[in-house]
Design a protein around this motif. Structure first.
Motif, mmCIF file in Angstrom:
data_model
loop_
_atom_site.group_PDB
_atom_site.id
_atom_site.type_symbol
_atom_site.label_atom_id
_atom_site.label_comp_id
_atom_site.label_asym_id
_atom_site.label_seq_id
_atom_site.Cartn_x
_atom_site.Cartn_y
_atom_site.Cartn_z
ATOM 1 N N GLN A 125 0.824 -1.202 0.000
ATOM 2 C CA GLN A 125 0.000 0.000 0.000
ATOM 3 C C GLN A 125 0.866 1.263 0.000
ATOM 4 N N LEU A 173 -3.401 -7.985 -0.171
ATOM 5 C CA LEU A 173 -3.347 -6.645 -0.749
ATOM 6 C C LEU A 173 -2.316 -5.748 -0.099
ATOM 7 N N TRP A 202 -0.519 -4.187 -3.343
ATOM 8 C CA TRP A 202 -1.322 -2.996 -3.636
ATOM 9 C C TRP A 202 -0.751 -2.176 -4.797
ATOM 10 N N SER A 258 -6.305 -9.358 -8.624
ATOM 11 C CA SER A 258 -7.460 -8.608 -9.112
ATOM 12 C C SER A 258 -8.685 -8.751 -8.219
ATOM 13 N N ASP A 259 -8.612 -9.610 -7.198
ATOM 14 C CA ASP A 259 -9.740 -9.830 -6.284
ATOM 15 C C ASP A 259 -9.229 -9.885 -4.853
ATOM 16 N N SER A 274 -10.449 -9.089 -2.038
ATOM 17 C CA SER A 274 -11.377 -9.535 -0.998
ATOM 18 C C SER A 274 -11.332 -11.041 -0.809
ATOM 19 N N SER A 304 -12.739 -4.353 3.895
ATOM 20 C CA SER A 304 -13.441 -3.071 3.997
ATOM 21 C C SER A 304 -12.654 -2.053 4.818
ATOM 22 N N ASP A 325 -12.505 1.616 -0.553
ATOM 23 C CA ASP A 325 -12.848 1.132 -1.893
ATOM 24 C C ASP A 325 -11.573 0.796 -2.652
ATOM 25 N N ILE A 326 -11.337 -0.489 -2.870
ATOM 26 C CA ILE A 326 -10.093 -0.949 -3.479
ATOM 27 C C ILE A 326 -10.392 -1.581 -4.826
ATOM 28 N N ARG A 327 -9.686 -1.142 -5.837
ATOM 29 C CA ARG A 327 -9.811 -1.739 -7.162
ATOM 30 C C ARG A 327 -8.406 -2.012 -7.685
ATOM 31 N N LEU A 328 -8.019 -3.273 -7.627
ATOM 32 C CA LEU A 328 -6.699 -3.666 -8.093
ATOM 33 C C LEU A 328 -6.820 -4.419 -9.411
ATOM 34 N N SER A 329 -5.728 -4.491 -10.126
ATOM 35 C CA SER A 329 -5.709 -5.237 -11.380
ATOM 36 C C SER A 329 -4.345 -5.899 -11.543
#
Length: 225
Positions: A33, A60, A64, A88-89, A91, A99, A103-107
């Motif tokens: 992160q 993550l 991150w 990519s997921d 969670s 949480s 709001d986390i959006r990784l790829s």
């Protein structure tokens, strides 16, 4: 040998850059992160050119920043296939606890390569050995520099403790088995650079870490590396 690192993000995850010397090629281990800025600073300070990102596992707090770090320098990321989906997921590796990070959006990075147990990687003038060390996650690995007796343990082994096994994909008995088969056979002088907290040695942990004492009956003989 040049190894520099810093703790990043809310969970103070250790990110490392590793090179044969300053002004050389390097690898980056676990850019977590908000790690991109710290990575940039170390690369500038030591005049390093990264050739790959190595991931000890897919949580993550360790991956991150992998996509932006890889994308900015057009280098591949290496991860064990059992943890690749976590890129990519996130969670899937943290359950409801994800949480806490908002709001986390990784790829995935554009170039992802898969690790296997016992693989030998020649990157940036370094010869690294991959040890599959499940228990914290199914795809956890450690990286060793055998000639220098150095181990990047990820969240397998810490100074005085071990990684948690209560998250999705974790298993305590499997974690103890990884400690027994991948850590305890190493020489006492092996330096352990963990995913969190200060560095330690195999000898210190063998003598004082209660979890290694619990794992000891499963361990084989100490080996030279």
């Amino acid at each position: 040998m040049l190894i520099a690192g810093f703790p990043a993000g809310a969970l103070q995850t250790n990110c490392y850059v590793v090179a044969p010397a300053a002004s050389a090629a390097c690898v980056i281990v676990d850019p977590g992160q908000d790690a991109a800025g710290g990575v940039d600073e170390l690369l500038r300070e030591h005049r390093l050119k990264p050739v790959a990102v190595l991931l000890t596992h897919g949580h993550l707090d360790h991956v991150w920043s992998v996509a932006p770090v890889c994308g900015a320098r057009d280098v591949p990321a290496w991860i064990h296939p059992d943890d690749r989906h976590l890129l990519s997921d996130p969670s899937a590796g943290w359950g409801g606890g994800v949480s806490l990070f908002g709001d986390i959006r990784l790829s995935e990075p554009d170039d992802v390569r898969e690790l296997s147990d016992g693989a030998e990687l020649s990157l940036a003038g370094l010869d690294l050995v991959v040890d599959h060390t499940p228990g914290h996650t199914r795809g956890s690995v450690s990286f060793r520099l055998p000639d220098d007796e150095i181990m990047f343990s990820g969240d397998l082994l810490f100074a005085g403790s071990i990684g948690r096994s209560d998250l999705p994909g974790g298993d305590y008995a499997t974690l103890l088995s990884s400690l027994a088969t991948k850590c305890l056979p190493l020489p006492d002088d092996t330096v352990v650079l963990p995913g969190h907290g200060p560095q330690t040695t195999i000898g210190r942990e063998r003598a004082t870490n209660p979890y290694l004492k619990e794992a000891a009956p499963q361990a084989g003989p100490t080996r030279g590396i």
